[in-house]
Motif scaffolding. Sequence first.
Motif, short mmCIF file in Angstrom:
data_model
loop_
_atom_site.label_atom_id
_atom_site.label_comp_id
_atom_site.label_asym_id
_atom_site.label_seq_id
_atom_site.Cartn_x
_atom_site.Cartn_y
_atom_site.Cartn_z
N MET A 25 -26.57 18.90 -5.59
CA MET A 25 -25.44 19.65 -5.07
C MET A 25 -25.29 19.46 -3.56
O MET A 25 -24.18 19.32 -3.04
CB MET A 25 -25.60 21.14 -5.40
CG MET A 25 -24.43 22.01 -4.93
SD MET A 25 -22.85 21.48 -5.66
CE MET A 25 -23.12 21.95 -7.37
N SER A 26 -26.44 19.43 -2.85
CA SER A 26 -26.37 19.24 -1.39
C SER A 26 -25.82 17.87 -1.04
O SER A 26 -25.04 17.72 -0.10
CB SER A 26 -27.77 19.42 -0.79
OG SER A 26 -28.67 18.46 -1.31
N GLU A 27 -26.22 16.82 -1.80
CA GLU A 27 -25.70 15.48 -1.56
C GLU A 27 -24.21 15.41 -1.85
O GLU A 27 -23.45 14.73 -1.15
CB GLU A 27 -26.45 14.46 -2.42
CG GLU A 27 -27.89 14.23 -1.98
CD GLU A 27 -28.64 13.30 -2.92
OE1 GLU A 27 -29.61 12.66 -2.48
OE2 GLU A 27 -28.26 13.22 -4.11
N LEU A 28 -23.79 16.13 -2.90
CA LEU A 28 -22.38 16.15 -3.27
C LEU A 28 -21.54 16.81 -2.18
O LEU A 28 -20.48 16.31 -1.79
CB LEU A 28 -22.21 16.88 -4.60
CG LEU A 28 -20.82 16.80 -5.26
CD1 LEU A 28 -20.47 15.36 -5.58
CD2 LEU A 28 -20.77 17.66 -6.52
N ILE A 29 -22.03 17.94 -1.67
CA ILE A 29 -21.31 18.66 -0.61
C ILE A 29 -21.27 17.82 0.66
O ILE A 29 -20.22 17.71 1.32
CB ILE A 29 -21.98 20.01 -0.33
CG1 ILE A 29 -21.84 20.93 -1.56
CG2 ILE A 29 -21.38 20.68 0.90
CD1 ILE A 29 -22.61 22.22 -1.46
N LEU A 30 -22.41 17.17 0.98
CA LEU A 30 -22.49 16.33 2.17
C LEU A 30 -21.55 15.13 2.06
O LEU A 30 -20.85 14.76 3.01
CB LEU A 30 -23.93 15.86 2.38
CG LEU A 30 -24.32 15.38 3.78
CD1 LEU A 30 -24.15 16.50 4.80
CD2 LEU A 30 -25.76 14.89 3.78
N GLY A 31 -21.51 14.53 0.86
CA GLY A 31 -20.61 13.39 0.63
C GLY A 31 -19.15 13.79 0.74
O GLY A 31 -18.33 13.05 1.31
N ALA A 32 -18.82 14.96 0.18
CA ALA A 32 -17.45 15.45 0.25
C ALA A 32 -17.03 15.72 1.69
O ALA A 32 -15.91 15.39 2.10
CB ALA A 32 -17.30 16.72 -0.60
N ALA A 33 -17.96 16.30 2.46
CA ALA A 33 -17.67 16.57 3.88
C ALA A 33 -17.44 15.26 4.64
O ALA A 33 -16.52 15.14 5.46
CB ALA A 33 -18.82 17.36 4.51
N GLY A 34 -18.28 14.25 4.34
CA GLY A 34 -18.12 12.95 4.98
C GLY A 34 -16.80 12.29 4.61
O GLY A 34 -16.13 11.68 5.45
N LEU A 35 -16.40 12.42 3.33
CA LEU A 35 -15.14 11.86 2.87
C LEU A 35 -13.95 12.50 3.57
O LEU A 35 -13.02 11.82 4.02
CB LEU A 35 -15.02 12.04 1.35
CG LEU A 35 -13.71 11.58 0.70
CD1 LEU A 35 -13.52 10.08 0.90
CD2 LEU A 35 -13.69 11.94 -0.78
#
Length: 292
Positions: A25-35
């Motif tokens: 979940m943390s990677e998903l949130i971090l990836g979404a923020a980066g996107l």
Amino acid sequence: MAAKIIEVLTGFIDKIEKWIQNVTMSELILGAAGLILGLIVANLVSIPIIKIQIIGLPFAVIINILFGLMGVILSQRKKNESIADIFKEQSSSRNKKLVDTCTIIDGRILDIFNAGFLEGEIVIPSYVLDELRHIADSADGLRRARGRRGLDILNLLQKEGNNIVKIDETDFPDIQEVDEKLLKTAQKLKCKLVTIDYNLTKVAALKGIQVLNINDLANAVKPVALPGEEMNILVVKEGKENGQGVGFLEDGTMIVVDGGKNYLGQTIPVMVTSVLQTSAGRMVFVKPNIKD
């Protein structure tokens, strides 16, 4: 042909599904923020480009895709740099102690370290080491002994502290005064300054540098003399004021005896009247308590 396309698409979808299952979940949130950040930057960049006829729109789309991917990739590469790591780095910087020449020669820093009250790296600037070496090479016997004592203290700290002493090559050639260099170095390294110099302590405080004054520590652990307390004092010399005498406690605390001039060389009972505490030391004022 259709079967081949379906097989490729199915394999691609399976890979995406497996990747999604492995993403936390943390990677998903971090990836979404980066996107999101990447797309924001892409849209800002593509504002003038999109106005170009025919090729403007395709270029804008390509820029959005590239910047979006860059945002995701960068966010994933930085995922291991946690907030804990950042705090750890800052803590390491705060644990560094910058030590001046007079403190090294004084020697009490070794006792404080051995007692466990000093942690982190002890940073010695190269210009402080040079100053110590010059003192140790002095033609004056007393000055030479002080310099050699300072070098011995550093060697003992390095030996007993398992290489805790670090030599820092930071220098400011345009500054001649060592104290000013110390202040600049403390600001640059963002570390605490260890000293016994009263004036340096005051100037460092004005510049927002945290100072550990060994004299303050020594005063803090001295026994407290309270007004009304009785003790016996040997009056060893005259005081500055008329009629005063001066004595000392075992820890070196100066005792000013009102009217003590009449009792020079004698051990007399006294009563504490007041205590004066400064960074330069503690002074206890007493009066004779001789009963007829």
